[in-house]
Write an enzyme that holds these catalytic residues in place. Sequence first.
Site, short mmCIF file in Angstrom:
data_model
loop_
_atom_site.label_atom_id
_atom_site.label_comp_id
_atom_site.label_asym_id
_atom_site.label_seq_id
_atom_site.Cartn_x
_atom_site.Cartn_y
_atom_site.Cartn_z
N GLY A 36 0.85 -1.21 0.00
CA GLY A 36 0.00 0.00 0.00
C GLY A 36 0.88 1.25 0.00
O GLY A 36 0.70 2.17 -0.81
N HIS A 37 1.87 1.27 0.90
CA HIS A 37 2.80 2.41 0.95
C HIS A 37 3.59 2.54 -0.35
O HIS A 37 3.81 3.63 -0.85
CB HIS A 37 3.80 2.22 2.10
CG HIS A 37 3.19 2.11 3.46
ND1 HIS A 37 3.28 0.97 4.23
CD2 HIS A 37 2.50 3.00 4.20
CE1 HIS A 37 2.67 1.16 5.38
NE2 HIS A 37 2.18 2.38 5.40
N SER A 189 -0.11 -2.15 8.23
CA SER A 189 1.05 -2.53 9.04
C SER A 189 0.62 -3.38 10.23
O SER A 189 1.38 -4.21 10.73
CB SER A 189 1.77 -1.29 9.56
OG SER A 189 2.04 -0.42 8.50
#
Length: 285
Positions: A36-37, A189
């Site tokens: 995602g990051h 996370s």
Amino acid sequence: MIIVHTIQEIRKHVRDLRAAGKSIGYVPTMGYLHEGHLSLIRSAKEQSDAVVMSIFVNPLQFGPNEDFERYPRDLKRDAEVAGAAGCDILFAPSVEEMYPRGDGKVLTTVDVEEVTHQLCGASRPGHFRGVATVVSKLFNIILPDKAFFGMKDAQQVAVLQTMVDDLNIPVEIVPCQTVREPDGLAMSSRNVFLTDEQRQQALVLSRSLKAAEAAVAAGERDVLQLKRLVREMIEAQPLADIDYVEIVNFRDLATILTIEQPALLALAVRFGKTRLIDNTVLAGR
Ligand SMILES: Nc1ncnc2c1ncn2[C@@H]1O[C@H](COP(=O)(O)OP(=O)(O)OP(=O)(O)O)[C@@H](O)[C@H]1O
Ligand SMILES: CC(C)(CO)[C@@H](O)C(=O)[O-]
Ligand code: BAL
């Protein structure tokens, strides 16, 4: 990729980039990077000359009983994957660097009203004050042209868009789509904390969002009915503990009873100590 830890150093790099006429795309994160990051880095790369990412677990946005201490951290691995994805400068300040008055203390905060009163704003008091305050500090340090945020945190996007509009902060907020695991679980996370059984049951989040989308596609417009459908699916999973299931107007997060305009279906669910969020936009008409 360059890694810097102080405000003085990052300001110097930013000055050099600006002097060379380069545009800056900025990706703020709390680290422990996942796809995602990395998708945010790739979007920033496409739309900017240089990409700056920050990694900072911000104590100001965590409540006293939340997981600040336990939040996962791995700067060495993060630096490797961020560099490989195209990040040019990684800014990883300490808490003391960002909050020199000590222990996350600031005398000036940024409070965004109305769009913080519901959803995560209601269940995490003070959370969005912490987010808006640290993001305005980071914007002032990095002076980006564009900043990239995931729609997994849809309310955060609404809060920060409101902040830059109201305070005339010259940064374009770019919302980016949620990246999911192949089985539908939104990347986070915090997913590392899930046991196998919790992770299996957490699939109900994306499944229930899909069921609501299908119900709307079939003509359902009643918010209470849609919320009931989602709640019942989640409650059928014994390890799931609902924090909230809400449907609000997408534009301003206001309460609605029927879906006529695009609406945000957002949910937060605990599995043990791990709180997961997910959402989808339900298109009315
Ligand atoms: N699955 C995802 N897809 C796209 N963007 C994401 C995803 N998860 C997080 N982001 C975005 O990455 C940025 C940094 O988020 P953060 O570091 O809090 O990661 P996180 O995985 O959301 O952590 P947590 O879920 O544990 O809060 C935010 O803009 C967030 O919306
Ligand atoms: C935007 C942010 C980096 C501010 O600490 C955080 O809320 C996050 O990771 O979404
Ligand atoms: N992505 C939101 C950060 C937090 O949970 O505090």
